[in-house]
Structure formats: C-alpha cells, structure tokens
Design a protein around this motif. Structure first.
Motif, mmCIF file in Angstrom:
data_model
loop_
_atom_site.group_PDB
_atom_site.id
_atom_site.type_symbol
_atom_site.label_atom_id
_atom_site.label_comp_id
_atom_site.label_asym_id
_atom_site.label_seq_id
_atom_site.Cartn_x
_atom_site.Cartn_y
_atom_site.Cartn_z
ATOM 1 N N UNK A 64 0.837 -1.203 0.000
ATOM 2 C CA UNK A 64 0.000 0.000 0.000
ATOM 3 C C UNK A 64 0.872 1.253 0.000
ATOM 4 N N UNK A 65 1.906 1.235 0.835
ATOM 5 C CA UNK A 65 2.835 2.371 0.895
ATOM 6 C C UNK A 65 3.547 2.563 -0.438
ATOM 7 N N UNK A 66 3.954 1.455 -1.054
ATOM 8 C CA UNK A 66 4.659 1.542 -2.334
ATOM 9 C C UNK A 66 3.726 2.008 -3.453
ATOM 10 N N UNK A 67 2.461 1.607 -3.386
ATOM 11 C CA UNK A 67 1.486 2.092 -4.365
ATOM 12 C C UNK A 67 1.321 3.607 -4.237
ATOM 13 N N UNK A 89 18.613 4.766 -6.473
ATOM 14 C CA UNK A 89 18.160 3.951 -5.348
ATOM 15 C C UNK A 89 16.936 3.115 -5.735
ATOM 16 N N UNK A 90 16.689 2.070 -4.950
ATOM 17 C CA UNK A 90 15.789 0.988 -5.380
ATOM 18 C C UNK A 90 14.376 1.465 -5.693
ATOM 19 N N UNK A 91 13.729 2.128 -4.749
ATOM 20 C CA UNK A 91 12.314 2.450 -4.954
ATOM 21 C C UNK A 91 12.080 3.491 -6.039
ATOM 22 N N UNK A 92 12.869 4.558 -6.120
ATOM 23 C CA UNK A 92 12.720 5.445 -7.275
ATOM 24 C C UNK A 92 12.973 4.726 -8.596
ATOM 25 N N UNK A 93 13.980 3.849 -8.639
ATOM 26 C CA UNK A 93 14.249 3.095 -9.861
ATOM 27 C C UNK A 93 13.038 2.270 -10.290
ATOM 28 N N UNK A 94 12.410 1.621 -9.340
ATOM 29 C CA UNK A 94 11.285 0.739 -9.679
ATOM 30 C C UNK A 94 10.005 1.529 -9.915
ATOM 31 N N UNK A 95 9.548 2.229 -8.884
ATOM 32 C CA UNK A 95 8.231 2.873 -8.977
ATOM 33 C C UNK A 95 8.276 4.137 -9.833
ATOM 34 N N UNK A 96 9.417 4.802 -9.856
ATOM 35 C CA UNK A 96 9.562 5.946 -10.754
ATOM 36 C C UNK A 96 9.551 5.525 -12.208
ATOM 37 N N UNK A 101 6.874 5.455 -17.330
ATOM 38 C CA UNK A 101 6.425 4.688 -18.495
ATOM 39 C C UNK A 101 4.963 4.979 -18.808
ATOM 40 N N UNK A 102 4.150 5.143 -17.773
ATOM 41 C CA UNK A 102 2.730 5.424 -17.998
ATOM 42 C C UNK A 102 2.517 6.787 -18.645
ATOM 43 N N UNK A 103 3.542 7.659 -18.559
ATOM 44 C CA UNK A 103 3.449 9.010 -19.124
ATOM 45 C C UNK A 103 4.356 9.186 -20.340
ATOM 46 N N UNK A 104 5.034 8.091 -20.731
ATOM 47 C CA UNK A 104 5.924 8.108 -21.894
ATOM 48 C C UNK A 104 7.057 9.119 -21.733
ATOM 49 N N UNK A 130 11.317 -9.360 -9.221
ATOM 50 C CA UNK A 130 10.183 -9.359 -10.156
ATOM 51 C C UNK A 130 9.779 -7.930 -10.505
ATOM 52 N N UNK A 131 9.804 -7.047 -9.507
ATOM 53 C CA UNK A 131 9.459 -5.647 -9.742
ATOM 54 C C UNK A 131 10.499 -4.965 -10.631
ATOM 55 N N UNK A 132 11.785 -5.270 -10.386
ATOM 56 C CA UNK A 132 12.844 -4.738 -11.245
ATOM 57 C C UNK A 132 12.586 -5.118 -12.703
ATOM 58 N N UNK A 133 12.273 -6.382 -12.926
ATOM 59 C CA UNK A 133 12.075 -6.855 -14.301
ATOM 60 C C UNK A 133 10.904 -6.143 -14.964
ATOM 61 N N UNK A 134 9.853 -5.968 -14.223
ATOM 62 C CA UNK A 134 8.662 -5.290 -14.738
ATOM 63 C C UNK A 134 8.956 -3.827 -15.029
ATOM 64 N N UNK A 135 9.641 -3.179 -14.106
ATOM 65 C CA UNK A 135 9.863 -1.738 -14.218
ATOM 66 C C UNK A 135 10.894 -1.373 -15.278
ATOM 67 N N UNK A 136 11.911 -2.217 -15.468
ATOM 68 C CA UNK A 136 13.040 -1.849 -16.324
ATOM 69 C C UNK A 136 12.829 -2.217 -17.797
ATOM 70 N N UNK A 137 11.696 -2.755 -18.143
ATOM 71 C CA UNK A 137 11.505 -3.260 -19.497
ATOM 72 C C UNK A 137 11.615 -2.182 -20.572
#
Length: 368
Positions: A64-67, A89-96, A101-104, A130-137
């Motif tokens: 929830x916090x990460x969302x 850093x990890x969380x900006x790399x993933x969630x950022x 990506x959603x904003x191109x 798994x999150x890294x793989x999803x985020x870095x595509x």
C-alpha cells in the motif's frame, strides 16, 4: 530542457549529485529535485533546483505504501512534464520507472550497488527482482557502477534488450577533495564512514578495533555514520555502546564536514559486503589517504592491492585486523606513497567531470 532527479533522500541528491546538478543548470537547463524533505532540501533550492517533496519508506515493503509512492511520482511527473528523469536507489528506480512509463517520459536509472536484494534470499528479494524486471523493461538506459553488478543483475533478472552502460560511480570533485594537511601516523588513526548496518561490515570493524586496541592502545579507531536501528540489519545502539564504553572506538555520530575528518585520518576503512562505487573511499583516496576495503564488487575497483591500499577478506574481522596491523607497522613515507598513488588513481578514473559528461552526452542522444 527540464530534467528531474528522483532519489530516496534529499541528503543523497545533495551529497552525490551536486556536481551534476550545477553542470546541468550552467548549461541553461532546469532541474527538479524529487525526494523526501530533510535538512538538505533547502540547499537544493539554494543551488537553483525546483524541489518537490515526496513521502517514501526506504526500507519497508508494504504494498500500500509503495502504491502511494508510485501515485505520488506519477502525479509529480505528470504535472512537471520533465523531458527526462534520472533515478537512483531501489524504490525510485522501480516505482519511478513505472510512473514514467505510464506518461511516456524517458528514464535513465542508476543501479549503484545491488545491496540486500541480491545479497540475501527470501520472499522480499524475490518480489523485488520481479518488480525490477517489470519496471526496467522500457527504460532508456541503466548505468551500473561496476562489471560485477551488471553481470549479476542481468544473470538474475532476464532483460535481454536492456540498454546498459558502465559509469564509475558519482565521481569526485578533485578540487574539493584534496588534502591541505600532511598525512600523519602520530597517532595512527583509522576511520570508517558508513551507515551503521551489518552489510557495511560495521561489526567486523568493531571487533578488529577491540582486539587491536588491546595491543596498540595509542592507535585510534573512529566510526562516522548514522545509526539506523529501524533497518532490518541495522546495528543496535546497545551493541555500539559497549564498544564505546570500553574505549575500543570513538563514535563520531554524523557530520557534514566529512572532508575535515578524512584529513585527520591515517587510513580509511570500509569492510563492506558489496558496493557500487563507494564514494567515501574515493574521497579518501582523492585526499591521499591509504584505504583498506574488502575484495568484493565495487570496493575492489577503488584499490590496487598493495599500491594505494589493502584488500581484505569479506566478513572476516581477523583478516581485517591483519591488514590494519600492516598499516600500523608501515613507516610514514610508505603511507604517503600509498596516498599519492590513490590520488593518481582517482584523477585517472573517477574525476567527476567524466561522469557529468557521460550523463549529458547520453541525455542528448535520448532526447534527440
């Protein structure tokens, strides 16, 4: 051009990316600094950044916090409309990356050491990968700070089309980090600078200091860094206090004037389990101080063993103690030669100007 820089703390942006920010602003571009607010946030504004505050739990894994972090970043990115985003850093790399990506919006990520996600096993590291793989595509570029990290990341996270390059850390401002004092071994003074978590090798340093202090009572062992008892692998205050009370070490707490403390040291020590490119060792080498660190990815890139410092075995307080004893036995001339070789190594490989030029060059290619 508008460039956003997203990191887990304002302190991190100020201490590791100030040179890059100044170079970007000097070229007439705008910088948006995005991080949790702390005492360094205003310094970023004073440098000329636009600052945007976010809330981030750096060590937790609450979905929830990460969302909420993802939604915060998406809102800021949508409003600010940066041309490109640099993330660290990890969380900006993933969630950022997911938000961008959603904003191109193109992204350059920096993986500055693989850390506990790759050092440990369990459900949390599994999910993180798994999150890294999803985020870095679809990120434009990922900078790694050493070949070992790049290899291990890509072996564990299969992204065959990922655009990657190597970059030697955040670099060093060679004008700022140059010693105004002669190196001294009267007394021999060891200094460790790190956040006080187990993976930095804090316990190995404390144990080595405890034993060496018994046979070399005049030698000093200093420890500089923030306690982080909330971290899963943080050193506890009660543990640290026992070494302080028996006078094995001198705990310096935290201090902005790291340069002055390095200048008073004979040798800087970092027995970390793994790093990207440890800036504290670069700073020490740039200031002509011999260093001792572990023979692990990231750390060994900063030391030519026996030349500008010594490499020790990871997780071994005994081997660390032996290497520290070698420094104690060396004459002052030999220590100064080691320091001079360290300065030369940093000048050749880790000058901040090299890193800044790389970022600006790659950004131009991506934007154009």
């Amino acid at each position: 051009m508008k460039i956003a820089i997203t990191v887990n703390t304002s302190w991190n942006i100020y201490n590791f990316r100030s040179g890059l920010i100044r170079a970007i602003i000097a070229q007439g571009h705008q910088v948006i600094a995005i991080a949790p607010e702390d005492e360094f946030s205003q310094r970023l504004v004073d440098m000329g950044c636009t600052f945007r505050s976010i809330k981030m739990d750096n060590t937790g894994s609450n979905p929830i916090t990460d969302l909420k972090l993802y939604l915060q970043l998406k809102k800021i990115y949508k409003r600010e409309k940066p041309d490109i985003i640099y993330q660290y850093t990890v969380k900006p790399n993933i969630y950022g990356s997911l938000a961008a990506r959603s904003l191109d919006i193109p992204v350059i990520n920096n993986v500055s050491g693989l850390g506990t996600v790759f050092l440990n096993k369990g459900m949390a590291p599994f999910i993180a990968k798994k999150l890294y793989k999803w985020a870095f595509q679809q990120v434009a570029l990922v900078f790694f700070q050493n070949n070992d990290d790049k290899r291990d990341f890509l072996n564990q996270i299969k992204l065959p089309k990922l655009n990657t390059q190597l970059i030697p850390g955040s670099g060093i401002n060679l004008s700022t980090f140059q010693s105004q004092k002669e190196l001294s071994n009267r007394p021999v003074r060891f200094l460790m600078i790190a956040r006080l978590i187990l993976d930095k090798g804090v316990m190995e340093y404390l144990e080595a200091a405890r034993i060496l202090k018994q046979s070399h009572p005049m030698v000093e062992f200093q420890l500089l860094g923030q306690l982080d008892e909330g971290h899963a692998r943080g050193v506890k205050l009660d543990t640290l206090s026992s070494y302080i009370e028996e006078k094995s070490i001198c705990y310096l707490g935290t201090n902005d004037q790291v340069r002055d403390i390095i200048e008073d040291a004979t040798c800087v020590v970092l027995p970390s389990y793994r790093e990207g490119t440890p800036k504290t060792l670069l700073e020490a080498a740039a200031m002509g101080r011999p260093i001792i660190t572990t023979d692990v990815p990231g750390c060994r890139e900063v030391v030519v063993d026996g030349e500008n410092g010594l490499l020790c075995q990871v997780r071994s307080s005994q081997d660390l103690r032996e290497k520290m004893h070698q420094i104690i036995k060396k004459d002052l001339f030999s220590l100064k030669v080691m320091g001079e070789k360290g300065r030369k190594l940093v000048e050749d490989k880790f000058d901040e100007k090299i890193i800044i030029e790389k970022y600006l060059s790659e950004t131009s290619k991506i934007i154009d």
